[in-house]
Design an enzyme around this catalytic site. Sequence first.
Site, PDB file in Angstrom:
ATOM      1  N   GLU A  34       0.818  -1.207   0.000  1.00  0.00           N
ATOM      2  CA  GLU A  34       0.000   0.000   0.000  1.00  0.00           C
ATOM      3  C   GLU A  34       0.851   1.256   0.000  1.00  0.00           C
ATOM      4  O   GLU A  34       1.958   1.268   0.559  1.00  0.00           O
ATOM      5  CB  GLU A  34      -0.930  -0.011   1.219  1.00  0.00           C
ATOM      6  N   CYS A  43       3.326   8.405   1.121  1.00  0.00           N
ATOM      7  CA  CYS A  43       3.847   7.450   2.102  1.00  0.00           C
ATOM      8  C   CYS A  43       3.988   6.100   1.396  1.00  0.00           C
ATOM      9  O   CYS A  43       3.018   5.594   0.835  1.00  0.00           O
ATOM     10  CB  CYS A  43       2.867   7.351   3.274  1.00  0.00           C
ATOM     11  N   CYS A  71       5.629  -6.997   7.581  1.00  0.00           N
ATOM     12  CA  CYS A  71       6.721  -6.473   8.418  1.00  0.00           C
ATOM     13  C   CYS A  71       7.006  -7.493   9.516  1.00  0.00           C
ATOM     14  O   CYS A  71       6.074  -8.037  10.105  1.00  0.00           O
ATOM     15  CB  CYS A  71       6.316  -5.140   9.035  1.00  0.00           C
ATOM     16  N   CYS A 111       4.983  -4.598  15.817  1.00  0.00           N
ATOM     17  CA  CYS A 111       4.619  -3.574  16.802  1.00  0.00           C
ATOM     18  C   CYS A 111       3.161  -3.798  17.199  1.00  0.00           C
ATOM     19  O   CYS A 111       2.313  -4.090  16.353  1.00  0.00           O
ATOM     20  CB  CYS A 111       4.831  -2.177  16.235  1.00  0.00           C
ATOM     21  N   CYS A 154       0.077  -1.960  15.519  1.00  0.00           N
ATOM     22  CA  CYS A 154       0.174  -1.740  14.077  1.00  0.00           C
ATOM     23  C   CYS A 154      -0.455  -2.896  13.305  1.00  0.00           C
ATOM     24  O   CYS A 154      -0.136  -4.063  13.547  1.00  0.00           O
ATOM     25  CB  CYS A 154       1.642  -1.596  13.698  1.00  0.00           C
ATOM     26  N   GLY A 205       6.261  -2.101   6.455  1.00  0.00           N
ATOM     27  CA  GLY A 205       7.635  -2.586   6.528  1.00  0.00           C
ATOM     28  C   GLY A 205       8.568  -1.679   7.295  1.00  0.00           C
ATOM     29  O   GLY A 205       8.252  -0.524   7.593  1.00  0.00           O
ATOM     30  N   GLU A 206       9.724  -2.231   7.655  1.00  0.00           N
ATOM     31  CA  GLU A 206      10.775  -1.495   8.366  1.00  0.00           C
ATOM     32  C   GLU A 206      11.891  -1.193   7.345  1.00  0.00           C
ATOM     33  O   GLU A 206      12.619  -2.102   6.918  1.00  0.00           O
ATOM     34  CB  GLU A 206      11.293  -2.349   9.530  1.00  0.00           C
ATOM     35  N   SER A 261      11.591   6.362   8.176  1.00  0.00           N
ATOM     36  CA  SER A 261      11.207   6.071   9.548  1.00  0.00           C
ATOM     37  C   SER A 261      11.778   4.720   9.976  1.00  0.00           C
ATOM     38  O   SER A 261      11.837   3.791   9.173  1.00  0.00           O
ATOM     39  CB  SER A 261       9.671   6.012   9.592  1.00  0.00           C
ATOM     40  N   SER A 318      10.388   5.886  15.566  1.00  0.00           N
ATOM     41  CA  SER A 318       9.125   5.563  16.244  1.00  0.00           C
ATOM     42  C   SER A 318       9.425   5.284  17.712  1.00  0.00           C
ATOM     43  O   SER A 318       9.896   4.207  18.044  1.00  0.00           O
ATOM     44  CB  SER A 318       8.498   4.316  15.609  1.00  0.00           C
ATOM     45  N   HIS A 324       7.222   6.113  20.795  1.00  0.00           N
ATOM     46  CA  HIS A 324       5.947   5.564  21.294  1.00  0.00           C
ATOM     47  C   HIS A 324       5.909   5.226  22.788  1.00  0.00           C
ATOM     48  O   HIS A 324       4.868   4.753  23.265  1.00  0.00           O
ATOM     49  CB  HIS A 324       5.521   4.305  20.519  1.00  0.00           C
ATOM     50  N   CYS A 363      -1.642   6.054   9.827  1.00  0.00           N
ATOM     51  CA  CYS A 363      -0.487   5.410  10.411  1.00  0.00           C
ATOM     52  C   CYS A 363      -0.903   4.195  11.247  1.00  0.00           C
ATOM     53  O   CYS A 363      -1.786   4.274  12.079  1.00  0.00           O
ATOM     54  CB  CYS A 363       0.195   6.439  11.301  1.00  0.00           C
TER      55      CYS A 363
HETATM   56  S1  SF4 Z   1       4.906   0.146  13.067  1.00  0.00           S
HETATM   57 FE1  SF4 Z   1       6.310  -0.053  11.306  1.00  0.00          FE
HETATM   58  S2  SF4 Z   1       7.986  -1.336  12.120  1.00  0.00           S
HETATM   59 FE2  SF4 Z   1       6.263  -1.611  13.521  1.00  0.00          FE
HETATM   60  S3  SF4 Z   1       5.162  -3.433  12.737  1.00  0.00           S
HETATM   61 FE3  SF4 Z   1       4.190  -1.600  11.827  1.00  0.00          FE
HETATM   62  S4  SF4 Z   1       5.214  -1.381   9.842  1.00  0.00           S
HETATM   63 FE4  SF4 Z   1       6.530  -2.718  11.108  1.00  0.00          FE
END
Ligand code: SF4
Length: 344
Positions: A94, A107, A114, A118, A121, A164-165, A196, A218, A220, A338
Amino acid sequence: MSSNSPNLKDYSLASLRDRFSEEGIPAYRANQVMAWLYQRDVDDLDLMTDLSVELRAALAERYETRAVEVAQADQSSDGTRKLALTTHEGHRIEAVIIPEARRNTLCISTQVGCPLACDFCATGTMGLTRNLTTAEIVDQVCRAKGCLDEEDGVISNVVFMGMGEPLLNLAAVKEAIAIMTDPRGMALAPRRITVSTAGVVPRIPELIEIGPINLAVSLHATTNEVRDVLVPINRKFPLEVLLETLRKDPNVNKKRPVFFEYTLLEGMNDSLEDADRLPDLVRGIPCKINLIPANPHPGSRYRAPEQDVMDRFAARVHEHGMRVTLRRSRGADIAAACGQLANA
Ligand code: SF4
């Protein structure tokens, strides 16, 4: 040619020149191909009329030029557009177009799914299928451009904050950034690009030494106890390790502050004690803090605090002398906000 063929969008200008040279194609041809792909937004080799007919045919035989296709586009009531894109083998990723007056931030995703899981997420619930290629990263920008009319304005900013990271796919991300920032490629100023990370600490220096792009981290949470739950990679690279790395990195300075992203989750990280701890934690790191109201997604046990709680939190952080912004959520009604990207 099969979908396993190399893709011309996999290469920065330097890499494409090298590759062409190895194939006996004059290196300057790479400049022409780049201009067609990214400045004229043409990816049909037949239309690249300053290349000879023979060269066009030879390239078409060996190379792909498209890597993702738009499967679905949804528009939010606030103008945000979510693009569901498919790779050649049918994986869905996406990208989100966030409009501002006559310009747009895009974005983009860097992985299918991923692995970092998290807790708040939606993408994190999917696990990792695979890394995206450079072409698949760059082509998200090309497809998004194709969705914009003249009155929508251009893609002026790119943020690597989708699925993804990015730092777990750093080689492809670096090559994509080289294409985006090359004056003969997409010609975006590096400061218009933000990458990010959830905190893949050992790769942060390598990312930010490539040029004056922005780094978003991130955060948090203000304690390891809470961050271990919300951002599990914290168990490997705890807050003190992450923050000390940023404090020491010469590429983090007043001209290039870090953007700390802090998603506000009711009852989890939104107390005034958190608001007091946060400035202490990041002291000595040139930074800006972005507070983001949590976005709900199916199966999530988190939600955003009440508005007055978020306002109080922001005011308290500000009282400590920090630069802080309470963001409004964009695109939540189409699951484009997000933490909501999960092929919903
Ligand atoms: S916040 Fe980012 S790093 Fe964490 S699981 Fe979601 S996509 Fe992956």
